[in-house]
Motif scaffolding. Structure first.
Motif, PDB file in Angstrom:
ATOM      1  N   ILE A   1       0.738   4.949  -2.191  1.00 11.49           N
ATOM      2  CA  ILE A   1       0.740   6.293  -1.610  1.00 11.49           C
ATOM      3  C   ILE A   1       1.902   7.109  -2.161  1.00 11.49           C
ATOM      4  O   ILE A   1       1.754   8.282  -2.531  1.00 11.49           O
ATOM      5  N   ASP A   2       3.071   6.486  -2.243  1.00 13.21           N
ATOM      6  CA  ASP A   2       4.257   7.191  -2.736  1.00 13.21           C
ATOM      7  C   ASP A   2       4.086   7.652  -4.180  1.00 13.21           C
ATOM      8  O   ASP A   2       4.382   8.802  -4.517  1.00 13.21           O
TER       9      ASP A   2
ATOM     10  N   LYS B   1       0.820  -1.218   0.000  1.00 13.73           N
ATOM     11  CA  LYS B   1       0.000   0.000   0.000  1.00 13.73           C
ATOM     12  C   LYS B   1       0.851   1.265   0.000  1.00 13.73           C
ATOM     13  O   LYS B   1       0.505   2.276  -0.625  1.00 13.73           O
ATOM     14  N   GLN B   2       1.978   1.222   0.703  1.00 16.07           N
ATOM     15  CA  GLN B   2       2.826   2.405   0.779  1.00 16.07           C
ATOM     16  C   GLN B   2       3.321   2.835  -0.601  1.00 16.07           C
ATOM     17  O   GLN B   2       3.454   4.031  -0.881  1.00 16.07           O
TER      18      GLN B   2
ATOM     19  N   THR C   1      -6.144   6.015  -3.405  1.00 23.20           N
ATOM     20  CA  THR C   1      -5.072   6.957  -3.720  1.00 23.20           C
ATOM     21  C   THR C   1      -5.403   7.816  -4.933  1.00 23.20           C
ATOM     22  O   THR C   1      -5.036   8.997  -4.985  1.00 23.20           O
TER      23      THR C   1
END
Length: 325
Positions: free
Chosen positions: A82-83, A78-79, A148
């Motif tokens: 987001i990035d 998931k990160q 996102t």
């Protein structure tokens, strides 16, 4: 115009870049994977890189088509979404404001409009197909991709309010050429053909929509558009579409059943959503050129289908990952 195109090695980018150059734009391609139209290999999540690209190339406008997509959920944490999808978008917006750009086009997705309830259709208690316009809400994205992309849309709106940067958000329907990663009940071409009734467009039409958005952005200010092939249905058919889609389809296209039978295809038993792209036609003057009628016409004339399908397609970034492993 010196234009930054993110996602330049991707499926959309490889169609969009030549069209931009044909309109005499100078295209600077940025992607994590090398490609014919990618001059800079790197990530939009790298703020220093983004700022350097703007400074060294004198970027005057942005088409932000690069992202992690829904199939990437199985491959990335998931990160990473987001990035790339959120922080990367903010990096580009900030750089565009600092450079005094007068237009920014953001490639979003109709996927963020679909909650688990809509996706469940009749099984979730729905009595009619969801008729989806840009005013539909509340929006409840069902996965990290949708979350996102929705948050990135809200960043676009925030930056427009704070700085006046003209931004056009394009919620594109499906135009990928690989197999669907969740449905296996029909052949890939059959699924794609069916989706031109309510949720698909060609990659060529997706590229043309971005050109239209780029041209119209300064006059529009901040706008969001659904981009999909025009559906043949009307809102008052939504109940019948959910319960007996073939009957509705044949009412519009009496030849559909026989033409589908030629290929051993099946019409959808139900349609749980319809994306309505009329706002893009009204405010931006854009309408997809390929629709379900064009699909049937190709079958009738025994011509190639007017959309791409490649069950073996692998995105350039995944090829790079495999080579590094």
């Amino acid at each position: 115009m010196r234009l930054l195109l993110t996602g330049s090695s991707g499926w959309l980018g490889r169609f969009l870049a030549p069209r931009l150059r044909a309109q005499e734009h100078e295209v600077v391609g940025l992607d994590v994977a090398p490609g014919a139209d990618t001059g800079i290999v790197g990530s939009v999540a790298d703020k220093a890189l983004v700022d350097r690209v703007f400074a060294e190339h004198g970027i005057e406008a942005v088409i932000h088509a690069g992202a992690l997509h829904k199939p990437d959920i199985a491959r990335y944490p998931k990160q990473a979404f987001i990035d790339v999808n959120l922080t990367g978008t903010l990096n580009l917006l900030a750089a565009a404001v600092a450079a005094g750009n007068d237009r920014f086009v953001f490639t979003s997705t109709t996927s963020l409009m679909i909650s688990e309830t809509i996706r469940a259709g009749k099984a979730g208690g729905a009595t009619r197909a969801a008729w989806l316009t840009e005013d539909f809400g509340p929006l409840e994205p069902r996965n990290i991709y949708g979350v996102t992309k929705r948050a990135a849309e809200q960043l676009c709106a925030l930056i427009h309010r704070e700085h006046g940067l003209p931004i056009v958000i394009l919620r594109t329907g499906r135009f990928f050429l690989e197999e669907d990663d969740t449905h296996r009940d029909l052949s890939g071409e059959n699924i794609k053909a069916n989706e031109f009734l309510n949720r698909r467009l060609t990659v060529e039409d997706a590229a043309e929509a971005h050109l239209a958005a780029l041209a119209k952005a300064p006059a529009l200010g901040l706008e969001t558009f659904i981009i999909s092939a025009p559906p043949p249905f009307a809102p008052d058919e939504a109940e019948a579409l959910l319960h007996n889609a073939p009957a509705v389809i044949i009412r519009h296209f009496p030849e559909a059943a026989e033409l589908y039978a030629r290929r051993g295809w099946l019409l959808p038993a139900q349609i749980d959503r319809v994306y309505d792209p009329t706002r893009a036609e009204r405010l931006m003057g854009f309408r997809c050129g390929t629709d379900f009628a064009a699909v049937l016409g190709a079958i009738e004339k025994d011509e190639p289908l007017p959309f791409a399908h490649d069950p073996n397609y692998v995105s350039p970034k995944e090829i790079g990952e495999m080579e590094r492993c």
